[in-house]
Write an enzyme that holds these catalytic residues in place. Structure first.
Site, PDB file in Angstrom:
ATOM      1  CG  HIS A  33      30.986  25.720  12.977  1.00 18.77           C
ATOM      2  ND1 HIS A  33      31.997  26.352  13.684  1.00 18.77           N
ATOM      3  CD2 HIS A  33      29.951  26.592  12.950  1.00 18.77           C
ATOM      4  CE1 HIS A  33      31.579  27.553  14.073  1.00 18.77           C
ATOM      5  NE2 HIS A  33      30.343  27.715  13.639  1.00 18.77           N
ATOM      6  NE  ARG A  43      31.239  38.885   7.822  1.00 18.21           N
ATOM      7  CZ  ARG A  43      30.172  38.589   7.068  1.00 18.21           C
ATOM      8  NH1 ARG A  43      29.628  39.530   6.304  1.00 18.21           N
ATOM      9  NH2 ARG A  43      29.660  37.377   7.058  1.00 18.21           N
ATOM     10  CD  GLU A  59      35.113  25.126  15.259  1.00 14.12           C
ATOM     11  OE1 GLU A  59      36.309  25.325  15.547  1.00 14.12           O
ATOM     12  OE2 GLU A  59      34.619  25.388  14.150  1.00 14.12           O
ATOM     13  CB  CYS A  61      28.989  29.711  16.180  1.00 15.52           C
ATOM     14  SG  CYS A  61      27.702  29.220  15.020  1.00 15.52           S
TER      15      CYS A  61
END
Length: 228
Positions: A168, A92, A82, A145
């Site tokens: 990831h 969520r 990333e 994360c």
């Protein structure tokens, strides 16, 4: 030099977390000469971003030269380095402590984004050269994360010379009970990679970062952007 690599405990009803499996396997195969410290973090927003949480305690205790935080990205077929963490928590599902922040900052008053200081493009190129699918990506999501990635980069912003960032990984072949070693199932099932491949990829990322810290590795001048 000292290296810190972290994974996460299971969350969301899963029995295992591929990031923890990969980090544990990395520790088992590491031969140095640099010291490797590994840890498994809780999947809790307040723990990973808090001043008294395990992530910042590890940074203070070990003063690492390279830090790689690792998390699970279910549904992906490659190891992802990333580049950008955003100052946003928008969950969520609840974290493992029951918290479910919506439209909240990771760090009050912090900048909108923090960037990796790992040699992302060089690391991805090296992982690919080893035959493991990998890519540079530009969104670590808005769950724990990303919060970890942002908190890490924010904490180290005042410590020049420390290279840090987030990787990831997909689910493991072993977790899914599959026999295939390919990155995606032929029948369209969930992508996966063997634990050993994930550990090897993390080792390559770490060693590439160590090379950069010693001035031996630079970022290649190649495009790694996306069109969407």
């Amino acid at each position: 030099m000292k290296v810190l690599v972290t994974g996460f405990e299971p969350f969301g009803g899963d029995a295992v977390n591929a990031s923890a499996e990969a980090v544990t396997a990395l520790a088992g195969r590491w031969t140095g000469p640099e010291e490797l410290v590994t840890a498994i973090l809780p999947v809790e927003f307040d723990e990973v971003r808090g001043a008294d949480g395990p992530l910042l305690r590890l940074l203070d205790e070990h003063a690492p030269d390279v830090v790689v935080a690792v998390g699970l990205a279910g549904g992906v077929s490659e190891v992802r380095v990333e580049r950008v963490a955003i100052n946003l928590m928008d969950a969520r599902i609840p974290d493992n402590g029951g918290a479910q922040p919506v439209d909240a900052p990771v760090v009050d008053g912090g900048p909108a984004a923090r960037f990796t200081t790992l040699p992302a493009k060089a690391a991805v190129a090296a992982v690919r050269e080893a035959g493991i699918p990998a890519g540079v990506t530009y969104s670590a999501g808005t769950y724990v994360c990303n919060a970890t990635f942002y908190a890490l980069q924010h904490a180290l912003a005042g410590r020049p010379g420390v290279l840090s960032g987030f990787v990831h990984v997909p689910r493991t072949t072993e977790e899914l009970g599959a026999q295939e070693s390919a990155s995606a199932l032929a029948d369209g099932g969930e992508p996966h990679l063997p634990v050993d491949a994930l550990a090897r990829a993390l080792e390559i990322v770490v060693r590439t970062a160590l090379g950069a810290a010693r001035g031996e590795v630079g970022e290649p001048a190649v495009a790694a952007g996306t069109l969407h």
